[in-house]
Design a protein around this motif. Structure first.
Motif, PDB file in Angstrom:
ATOM      1  N   UNK A   1      -6.148 -49.183 -24.896  1.00  0.00           N
ATOM      2  CA  UNK A   1      -6.863 -47.987 -25.342  1.00  0.00           C
ATOM      3  C   UNK A   1      -6.939 -47.970 -26.866  1.00  0.00           C
ATOM      4  N   UNK A   2      -8.095 -47.576 -27.399  1.00  0.00           N
ATOM      5  CA  UNK A   2      -8.278 -47.434 -28.834  1.00  0.00           C
ATOM      6  C   UNK A   2      -8.379 -45.950 -29.165  1.00  0.00           C
ATOM      7  N   UNK A   3      -7.631 -45.509 -30.173  1.00  0.00           N
ATOM      8  CA  UNK A   3      -7.663 -44.116 -30.611  1.00  0.00           C
ATOM      9  C   UNK A   3      -8.512 -43.996 -31.868  1.00  0.00           C
ATOM     10  N   UNK A   4      -9.472 -43.078 -31.830  1.00  0.00           N
ATOM     11  CA  UNK A   4     -10.411 -42.905 -32.938  1.00  0.00           C
ATOM     12  C   UNK A   4     -10.382 -41.457 -33.400  1.00  0.00           C
ATOM     13  N   UNK A   5     -10.293 -41.266 -34.724  1.00  0.00           N
ATOM     14  CA  UNK A   5     -10.258 -39.930 -35.311  1.00  0.00           C
ATOM     15  C   UNK A   5     -11.464 -39.731 -36.224  1.00  0.00           C
ATOM     16  N   UNK A 127      -1.050 -59.929 -27.816  1.00  0.00           N
ATOM     17  CA  UNK A 127      -0.536 -59.981 -26.449  1.00  0.00           C
ATOM     18  C   UNK A 127      -0.283 -61.416 -26.006  1.00  0.00           C
ATOM     19  N   UNK A 128      -1.177 -62.320 -26.377  1.00  0.00           N
ATOM     20  CA  UNK A 128      -0.997 -63.724 -26.024  1.00  0.00           C
ATOM     21  C   UNK A 128       0.229 -64.298 -26.716  1.00  0.00           C
ATOM     22  N   UNK A 129       0.398 -63.924 -27.981  1.00  0.00           N
ATOM     23  CA  UNK A 129       1.557 -64.398 -28.732  1.00  0.00           C
ATOM     24  C   UNK A 129       2.855 -63.900 -28.114  1.00  0.00           C
ATOM     25  N   UNK A 130       2.853 -62.624 -27.726  1.00  0.00           N
ATOM     26  CA  UNK A 130       4.041 -62.048 -27.081  1.00  0.00           C
ATOM     27  C   UNK A 130       4.319 -62.740 -25.759  1.00  0.00           C
ATOM     28  N   UNK A 131       3.261 -62.980 -24.982  1.00  0.00           N
ATOM     29  CA  UNK A 131       3.429 -63.621 -23.668  1.00  0.00           C
ATOM     30  C   UNK A 131       3.996 -65.026 -23.818  1.00  0.00           C
ATOM     31  N   UNK A 132       3.490 -65.777 -24.784  1.00  0.00           N
ATOM     32  CA  UNK A 132       3.973 -67.137 -24.992  1.00  0.00           C
ATOM     33  C   UNK A 132       5.418 -67.131 -25.469  1.00  0.00           C
ATOM     34  N   UNK A 138       7.679 -61.415 -19.632  1.00  0.00           N
ATOM     35  CA  UNK A 138       7.179 -60.074 -19.901  1.00  0.00           C
ATOM     36  C   UNK A 138       5.656 -60.078 -19.852  1.00  0.00           C
ATOM     37  N   UNK A 139       5.083 -58.906 -19.576  1.00  0.00           N
ATOM     38  CA  UNK A 139       3.671 -58.691 -19.850  1.00  0.00           C
ATOM     39  C   UNK A 139       3.594 -57.528 -20.831  1.00  0.00           C
ATOM     40  N   UNK A 140       2.481 -57.409 -21.545  1.00  0.00           N
ATOM     41  CA  UNK A 140       2.317 -56.319 -22.500  1.00  0.00           C
ATOM     42  C   UNK A 140       1.182 -55.412 -22.063  1.00  0.00           C
ATOM     43  N   UNK A 141       1.381 -54.108 -22.241  1.00  0.00           N
ATOM     44  CA  UNK A 141       0.375 -53.103 -21.894  1.00  0.00           C
ATOM     45  C   UNK A 141       0.196 -52.168 -23.081  1.00  0.00           C
ATOM     46  N   UNK A 142      -1.043 -52.015 -23.523  1.00  0.00           N
ATOM     47  CA  UNK A 142      -1.330 -51.101 -24.623  1.00  0.00           C
ATOM     48  C   UNK A 142      -1.309 -49.661 -24.135  1.00  0.00           C
ATOM     49  N   UNK A 143      -0.563 -48.799 -24.843  1.00  0.00           N
ATOM     50  CA  UNK A 143      -0.624 -47.367 -24.593  1.00  0.00           C
ATOM     51  C   UNK A 143      -1.046 -46.685 -25.888  1.00  0.00           C
ATOM     52  N   UNK A 144      -0.992 -45.368 -25.933  1.00  0.00           N
ATOM     53  CA  UNK A 144      -1.555 -44.638 -27.067  1.00  0.00           C
ATOM     54  C   UNK A 144      -0.903 -45.031 -28.385  1.00  0.00           C
ATOM     55  N   UNK A 145       0.427 -45.128 -28.419  1.00  0.00           N
ATOM     56  CA  UNK A 145       1.112 -45.349 -29.689  1.00  0.00           C
ATOM     57  C   UNK A 145       1.959 -46.612 -29.725  1.00  0.00           C
ATOM     58  N   UNK A 174       3.358 -46.625 -11.730  1.00  0.00           N
ATOM     59  CA  UNK A 174       2.189 -47.469 -11.974  1.00  0.00           C
ATOM     60  C   UNK A 174       1.674 -47.229 -13.390  1.00  0.00           C
ATOM     61  N   UNK A 175       1.090 -48.274 -13.989  1.00  0.00           N
ATOM     62  CA  UNK A 175       0.567 -48.201 -15.348  1.00  0.00           C
ATOM     63  C   UNK A 175      -0.799 -48.865 -15.378  1.00  0.00           C
ATOM     64  N   UNK A 176      -1.705 -48.317 -16.197  1.00  0.00           N
ATOM     65  CA  UNK A 176      -3.043 -48.909 -16.313  1.00  0.00           C
ATOM     66  C   UNK A 176      -3.114 -49.792 -17.561  1.00  0.00           C
ATOM     67  N   UNK A 177      -3.636 -51.004 -17.382  1.00  0.00           N
ATOM     68  CA  UNK A 177      -3.790 -51.947 -18.489  1.00  0.00           C
ATOM     69  C   UNK A 177      -5.269 -52.235 -18.724  1.00  0.00           C
ATOM     70  N   UNK A 178      -5.623 -52.527 -19.972  1.00  0.00           N
ATOM     71  CA  UNK A 178      -7.031 -52.759 -20.314  1.00  0.00           C
ATOM     72  C   UNK A 178      -7.496 -54.176 -19.984  1.00  0.00           C
TER      73      UNK A 178
END
Length: 247
Positions: A1-5, A127-132, A138-145, A174-178
């Motif tokens: 998710x991308x946060x825009x102000x 995310x790819x760097x973290x996975x490697x 682990x897997x990575x999931x983007x959340x708001x912060x 459950x969690x939603x991933x982009x």
């Protein structure tokens, strides 16, 4: 998710940007807006926004003072201004785009799209760097912060949801991933994670039974029964080392 102000951006322009982002971006975007400088200060200081779009014509000094005090180096700033000198005033604050009035709608949407694509690429690279680095533990999931790291051993299964993926954990959360399901399949260990359906990938370590009633289903430790498509039976056979038992 991308946060825009947005700060002091005309409603008709905000609507154009949001309609464009919804139709052209694979990312889900959370939009927030304010015309009040005090509220802007609070939002900026307490939240993380990947994109900040501002019109500094009425509060330039206060905005610059705030940017000096609170440095969010990964936030990308897009400035709409009637004063070209503002391009120099904001140059030290990670300005992704400076657009002078009168605004060209096509150029505005082009800059927004480039910004979204840039952020998406940066997130995917991270995310790819973290996975490697974690050797697929682990897997990575983007959340708001934050970018949340989830141990693969805690995952029951993945379910496709259009361009997104629902990640189901063994504890029922459950969690939603982009990412879409195909992207996760590339990151996961194929000896543990099996794609048994065009919509599902399961963690074989969390399978209790293979149910054979009205088709095949994998009974998971979180009490979910996941269907196995006929086309994917061979994948399941291979991991279970059952020869052709299920076919």
């Amino acid at each position: 998710m991308i946060n825009l102000l947005y700060f002091r951006i005309e409603p008709h322009l905000r609507e154009q940007i949001e309609n464009f982002a919804a139709s052209s971006s694979s990312q889900k975007i959370n939009f927030q807006t304010t015309d009040d400088i005090e509220e802007f200060k609070v939002l900026y200081a307490k939240n993380y926004f990947e994109i900040i779009i501002i019109d500094p014509s009425q509060n330039k000094v206060e905005i610059i003072d705030l940017l000096k005090k609170v440095v969010l180096t990964n936030s990308k700033l897009i400035v709409f201004s009637s004063a070209k000198i503002d391009a120099f005033e904001f140059i030290n604050f990670n300005v992704f785009g400076f657009l002078p009035y009168p605004l060209d709608a096509v150029l505005v949407l082009t800059i927004i799209n480039r910004c979204i694509n840039k952020i998406t690429g940066e997130n995917e690279a991270l995310q790819l760097k973290v996975a490697e680095k974690k050797f697929q533990n682990f897997i990575s999931i983007n959340s708001v912060q934050k970018i949340e790291l989830i141990k693969t051993e805690d995952i029951s299964h993945f379910e496709a949801d259009g361009r997104y993926t629902n990640v189901y954990l063994t504890n029922g959360v459950s969690k939603m991933a982009s990412k879409n399901l195909g992207e996760f399949q590339k990151l996961l260990n194929p000896d543990i994670f099996c794609r048994i359906h065009h919509k599902f990938i399961i963690n074989m370590n969390n399978v209790l039974n293979i149910l054979k009633s009205d088709g095949y289903y994998c009974e998971m430790t979180n009490n979910k029964n996941i269907p196995v498509s006929k086309r994917k039976l061979e994948n399941l056979n291979s991991i279970l080392n059952l020869g052709k038992t299920l076919i």
